[in-house]
Design an enzyme around this catalytic site. Sequence first.
Site, PDB file in Angstrom:
ATOM      1  N   ASN A   7       0.852  -1.183   0.000  1.00  0.00           N
ATOM      2  CA  ASN A   7       0.000   0.000   0.000  1.00  0.00           C
ATOM      3  C   ASN A   7       0.895   1.243   0.000  1.00  0.00           C
ATOM      4  O   ASN A   7       0.650   2.205   0.717  1.00  0.00           O
ATOM      5  CB  ASN A   7      -0.912  -0.027   1.239  1.00  0.00           C
ATOM      6  CG  ASN A   7      -1.968   1.057   1.194  1.00  0.00           C
ATOM      7  OD1 ASN A   7      -2.206   1.676   0.151  1.00  0.00           O
ATOM      8  ND2 ASN A   7      -2.600   1.318   2.330  1.00  0.00           N
ATOM      9  N   SER A  56      -3.837   2.742  18.097  1.00  0.00           N
ATOM     10  CA  SER A  56      -4.874   3.644  17.604  1.00  0.00           C
ATOM     11  C   SER A  56      -5.857   3.978  18.706  1.00  0.00           C
ATOM     12  O   SER A  56      -6.132   3.154  19.588  1.00  0.00           O
ATOM     13  CB  SER A  56      -5.606   2.944  16.454  1.00  0.00           C
ATOM     14  OG  SER A  56      -6.792   3.621  16.144  1.00  0.00           O
ATOM     15  N   TYR A  58      -9.647  -5.089  12.348  1.00  0.00           N
ATOM     16  CA  TYR A  58      -8.544  -4.116  12.351  1.00  0.00           C
ATOM     17  C   TYR A  58      -8.324  -3.580  13.764  1.00  0.00           C
ATOM     18  O   TYR A  58      -7.208  -3.602  14.295  1.00  0.00           O
ATOM     19  CB  TYR A  58      -8.838  -2.952  11.379  1.00  0.00           C
ATOM     20  CG  TYR A  58      -7.999  -1.741  11.694  1.00  0.00           C
ATOM     21  CD1 TYR A  58      -6.656  -1.704  11.347  1.00  0.00           C
ATOM     22  CD2 TYR A  58      -8.535  -0.655  12.399  1.00  0.00           C
ATOM     23  CE1 TYR A  58      -5.868  -0.619  11.690  1.00  0.00           C
ATOM     24  CE2 TYR A  58      -7.756   0.431  12.741  1.00  0.00           C
ATOM     25  CZ  TYR A  58      -6.428   0.450  12.386  1.00  0.00           C
ATOM     26  OH  TYR A  58      -5.649   1.511  12.737  1.00  0.00           O
ATOM     27  N   LYS A 106      -5.092  -4.064  16.863  1.00  0.00           N
ATOM     28  CA  LYS A 106      -4.368  -3.047  17.648  1.00  0.00           C
ATOM     29  C   LYS A 106      -4.429  -3.400  19.137  1.00  0.00           C
ATOM     30  O   LYS A 106      -3.441  -3.278  19.857  1.00  0.00           O
ATOM     31  CB  LYS A 106      -4.942  -1.649  17.384  1.00  0.00           C
ATOM     32  CG  LYS A 106      -4.716  -1.166  15.958  1.00  0.00           C
ATOM     33  CD  LYS A 106      -3.229  -1.059  15.614  1.00  0.00           C
ATOM     34  CE  LYS A 106      -2.962  -0.741  14.177  1.00  0.00           C
ATOM     35  NZ  LYS A 106      -1.543  -0.867  13.800  1.00  0.00           N
ATOM     36  N   ARG A 154     -22.389   6.427   9.204  1.00  0.00           N
ATOM     37  CA  ARG A 154     -21.658   5.226   8.805  1.00  0.00           C
ATOM     38  C   ARG A 154     -21.640   4.268  10.001  1.00  0.00           C
ATOM     39  O   ARG A 154     -21.343   4.690  11.121  1.00  0.00           O
ATOM     40  CB  ARG A 154     -20.223   5.613   8.414  1.00  0.00           C
ATOM     41  CG  ARG A 154     -19.362   4.438   7.985  1.00  0.00           C
ATOM     42  CD  ARG A 154     -18.029   4.892   7.420  1.00  0.00           C
ATOM     43  NE  ARG A 154     -17.163   5.519   8.423  1.00  0.00           N
ATOM     44  CZ  ARG A 154     -15.942   5.992   8.164  1.00  0.00           C
ATOM     45  NH1 ARG A 154     -15.458   5.933   6.932  1.00  0.00           N
ATOM     46  NH2 ARG A 154     -15.221   6.547   9.120  1.00  0.00           N
TER      47      ARG A 154
HETATM   48  C1  UD1 Z   1     -11.053   5.381  10.940  1.00  0.00           C
HETATM   49  C2  UD1 Z   1     -11.291   4.053  11.577  1.00  0.00           C
HETATM   50  C3  UD1 Z   1     -10.300   3.851  12.679  1.00  0.00           C
HETATM   51  C4  UD1 Z   1      -8.898   3.900  12.112  1.00  0.00           C
HETATM   52  C5  UD1 Z   1      -8.682   5.182  11.327  1.00  0.00           C
HETATM   53  C6  UD1 Z   1      -7.393   5.027  10.543  1.00  0.00           C
HETATM   54  C7  UD1 Z   1     -13.677   3.580  11.284  1.00  0.00           C
HETATM   55  C8  UD1 Z   1     -14.986   3.446  11.961  1.00  0.00           C
HETATM   56  N1  UD1 Z   1     -12.667   3.982  12.044  1.00  0.00           N
HETATM   57  O1  UD1 Z   1     -11.210   6.412  11.923  1.00  0.00           O
HETATM   58  O2  UD1 Z   1     -10.511   2.618  13.303  1.00  0.00           O
HETATM   59  O3  UD1 Z   1      -7.950   3.817  13.132  1.00  0.00           O
HETATM   60  O4  UD1 Z   1      -9.749   5.402  10.403  1.00  0.00           O
HETATM   61  O5  UD1 Z   1      -7.132   6.173   9.819  1.00  0.00           O
HETATM   62  O6  UD1 Z   1     -13.553   3.378  10.105  1.00  0.00           O
HETATM   63  N2  UD1 Z   1     -16.458  10.897   7.278  1.00  0.00           N
HETATM   64  C9  UD1 Z   1     -17.399  11.446   6.441  1.00  0.00           C
HETATM   65  N3  UD1 Z   1     -17.327  11.181   5.109  1.00  0.00           N
HETATM   66  C10 UD1 Z   1     -16.335  10.390   4.569  1.00  0.00           C
HETATM   67  C11 UD1 Z   1     -15.359   9.841   5.439  1.00  0.00           C
HETATM   68  C12 UD1 Z   1     -15.457  10.110   6.781  1.00  0.00           C
HETATM   69  O7  UD1 Z   1     -18.306  12.145   6.888  1.00  0.00           O
HETATM   70  O8  UD1 Z   1     -16.325  10.173   3.341  1.00  0.00           O
HETATM   71  C13 UD1 Z   1     -16.514  11.204   8.720  1.00  0.00           C
HETATM   72  C14 UD1 Z   1     -16.635   9.987   9.600  1.00  0.00           C
HETATM   73  O9  UD1 Z   1     -17.970   9.656   9.818  1.00  0.00           O
HETATM   74  C15 UD1 Z   1     -15.913  10.452  10.864  1.00  0.00           C
HETATM   75  C16 UD1 Z   1     -14.873  11.430  10.364  1.00  0.00           C
HETATM   76  O10 UD1 Z   1     -15.285  11.811   9.060  1.00  0.00           O
HETATM   77  O11 UD1 Z   1     -16.806  11.144  11.691  1.00  0.00           O
HETATM   78  C17 UD1 Z   1     -13.490  10.814  10.288  1.00  0.00           C
HETATM   79  O12 UD1 Z   1     -13.568   9.612   9.546  1.00  0.00           O
HETATM   80  P1  UD1 Z   1     -12.259   8.785   9.125  1.00  0.00           P
HETATM   81  O13 UD1 Z   1     -11.293   9.681   8.478  1.00  0.00           O
HETATM   82  O14 UD1 Z   1     -12.719   7.589   8.367  1.00  0.00           O
HETATM   83  O15 UD1 Z   1     -11.619   8.368  10.512  1.00  0.00           O
HETATM   84  P2  UD1 Z   1     -12.266   7.545  11.736  1.00  0.00           P
HETATM   85  O16 UD1 Z   1     -13.561   6.964  11.387  1.00  0.00           O
HETATM   86  O17 UD1 Z   1     -12.220   8.429  12.928  1.00  0.00           O
END
Ligand code: UD1
Length: 339
Positions: free
Chosen positions: A35, A125, A150, A154, A296
């Site tokens: 990756n 994490s 995942y 951790k 989500r």
């Molecule tokens: C996610 C993982 C976490 C991991 C981390 C690694 C999940 C539930 N959690 O964290 O276990 O350690 O990534 O980087 O997947 N969001 C949107 N639109 C999007 C993408 C995200 O609204 O297209 C929101 C999400 O709902 C969240 C926030 O943005 O509230 C951050 O999301 P993200 O960047 O995916 O991180 P985590 O979910 O916090």
Amino acid sequence: MKILVTGGLGFIGSHTVVALQEKGYEVVIIDNLSNSNLSVLDGITKITGRKPIFEQLDLRDKPALVDFFNRYDDIKGIIHFAASKAVGESLEKPLLYYENNLTTLIYLLQQMQEKTIHNFIFSSSCTVYGEPESLPISEQAPIKPALSPYGNTKQIGEEIIRDTAKAYPQFNSIALRYFNPIGAHSSAAIGELPLGVPQNLIPFVTQTAAGIREQLSVFGDNYPTPDGTAIRDYIHVVDLAESHVAALERLLNSRQKDNFEVFNIGTGRGSSVMEIINTFETVNDLKLNYKIVDRREGDVTAVWADTGLAEKELGWKARLTMEDALRDAWQWQQKISSK
Ligand code: UD1
């Protein structure tokens, strides 16, 4: 002094290699390129003027790993980033995640015992806390059952290291629990290179701004937060990288209070998804196409770090702002889009 960085061509790994080289460490990178990309080596070299040693190797290949440690017998510490990290994929391929993230950890720890390498830093994490009972989250907060393989890797990874530390008093280890790393190096020579459709917020934001994705979906606006969108502690990847140097120096200088320690690595500040969008638009002077959709599955409402322990014990603190990170992320996206 030679430091091994596994996964050193990845997002956090590459920024940490830069931070280590800038402090005068000699870095050996192991990466299987699953990756990541060889071009990251050039990016690192462009920033620091020094090309790190690179070994393409899959940590699941035990004989290759044994051979590696026979060839490099002067490694003083290991920072272990190499792992799979997509939450959704881990639900579909749990065994691959356990193999990638845990057998490799065990093989590395075995080699460390074999070769008497004592200093180990593990990428953990904030996902280990699940939905927290109170905020900010301190390292004492309870560990919640993981919501994905995942996340489980951790938690189990930390337990494996804790048990190893108990059994081998000369072994020194630190697990860093990262909050949400974002941004890129300000030179735009290295940054995040997501495979396929990004699952994380910031690469989706930057790809939408670049026209690669049509529209950003905001996952839920009915959370019990001031603007209804979920809150995370977003930390600039360059700050995060520097926390590894601080942790390494704690190990090398025998400053640990226990031979397995855990630190939160965040900014101590929570930002909502809407704050991220608004700030991204303001600092980069553009408009983002987004819509609100359902929550989500598996997402928590709000998470931010109590960073007091890291500040006190590591003497480390995030110094860059969310504005810096969103500017740097956009600059990086523009650079890779123009290629
Ligand atoms: C996610 C993982 C976490 C991991 C981390 C690694 C999940 C539930 N959690 O964290 O276990 O350690 O990534 O980087 O997947 N969001 C949107 N639109 C999007 C993408 C995200 O609204 O297209 C929101 C999400 O709902 C969240 C926030 O943005 O509230 C951050 O999301 P993200 O960047 O995916 O991180 P985590 O979910 O916090």
